[in-house]
Design a protein around this motif. Sequence first.
Motif, short mmCIF file in Angstrom:
data_model
loop_
_atom_site.label_atom_id
_atom_site.label_comp_id
_atom_site.label_asym_id
_atom_site.label_seq_id
_atom_site.Cartn_x
_atom_site.Cartn_y
_atom_site.Cartn_z
N ILE A 7 0.82 -1.21 0.00
CA ILE A 7 0.00 0.00 0.00
C ILE A 7 0.85 1.27 0.00
O ILE A 7 0.34 2.35 -0.25
CB ILE A 7 -0.98 0.02 1.19
N HIS A 8 2.11 1.11 0.31
CA HIS A 8 3.05 2.24 0.36
C HIS A 8 4.45 1.65 0.19
O HIS A 8 4.65 0.45 0.36
CB HIS A 8 2.91 2.96 1.71
N GLN A 9 5.39 2.49 -0.09
CA GLN A 9 6.77 2.03 -0.27
C GLN A 9 7.27 1.25 0.95
O GLN A 9 8.01 0.29 0.82
CB GLN A 9 7.67 3.24 -0.52
N ASP A 10 6.82 1.64 2.15
CA ASP A 10 7.29 1.02 3.37
C ASP A 10 6.20 0.29 4.16
O ASP A 10 6.41 -0.05 5.32
CB ASP A 10 7.94 2.07 4.28
N ALA A 11 5.04 0.06 3.56
CA ALA A 11 3.94 -0.59 4.29
C ALA A 11 3.27 -1.65 3.43
O ALA A 11 2.99 -1.44 2.25
CB ALA A 11 2.91 0.44 4.73
N VAL A 12 3.02 -2.79 4.06
CA VAL A 12 2.42 -3.94 3.38
C VAL A 12 1.30 -4.50 4.26
O VAL A 12 1.51 -4.73 5.45
CB VAL A 12 3.47 -5.05 3.14
N ILE A 13 0.12 -4.71 3.69
CA ILE A 13 -0.97 -5.40 4.38
C ILE A 13 -0.94 -6.84 3.90
O ILE A 13 -0.72 -7.10 2.72
CB ILE A 13 -2.32 -4.75 4.07
N ASN A 14 -1.13 -7.78 4.82
CA ASN A 14 -1.16 -9.17 4.39
C ASN A 14 -2.34 -9.94 4.99
O ASN A 14 -2.79 -9.65 6.08
CB ASN A 14 0.16 -9.89 4.68
N LEU A 15 -2.83 -10.89 4.20
CA LEU A 15 -3.88 -11.82 4.60
C LEU A 15 -3.27 -13.21 4.45
O LEU A 15 -2.70 -13.52 3.40
CB LEU A 15 -5.11 -11.67 3.69
N GLU A 16 -3.39 -14.03 5.51
CA GLU A 16 -2.65 -15.30 5.52
C GLU A 16 -3.45 -16.41 6.19
O GLU A 16 -4.15 -16.18 7.17
CB GLU A 16 -1.34 -15.07 6.28
#
Length: 176
Positions: A144-153
């Motif tokens: 979602i951003h250069q330094d941010a990641v959302i994850n579903l696992e």
Amino acid sequence: MKLNLILAALLFTSIATTANAEGGYGGFAIQGTNYEADGVSDDADVNAIFLKYGRRINNTFSVEGRLGYGVSDGSVEVLGVDVDIELDKFAGIYTTARLTTDSAFKPYAIIGATYVESSASVVGVTIEGDETGLSYGAGVELHIHQDAVINLEYMSYLDKGDIEISGISLGINFQF
């Protein structure tokens, strides 16, 4: 014995790669956890949170550690009696392999080992237990951003003997 060799290999890999790798990340997640026991018709649904810290080896592989705690108890009925199930804590070390794409979505597979402490309480008596086992799962990251990641696992944390613990989590990682 096999599990000890797997744990040793993962630990060695994590130490060797974190010393030389660039691109660390940390994050947290909320998780709906399913606790299933043989001989019990119901499954207990327990909520948990966990923190994670990892290092990317390259664009595909990373190594991470997690530490989590149960934040709500589940309940099952055994022979007409309610049994409260609690996921006390869990910790693990894992290796992930991401599919490198040009998309903001990046699917990944994860494998490692998890140590789990849990307890069951019925009419004032509590039985505690712990177990270590092979863990595996799959997920998808959304950058979602250069330094941010959302994850579903989805992760199968433990499938040993008569107990199976698995969960679906939603989290966020911050890269540094």
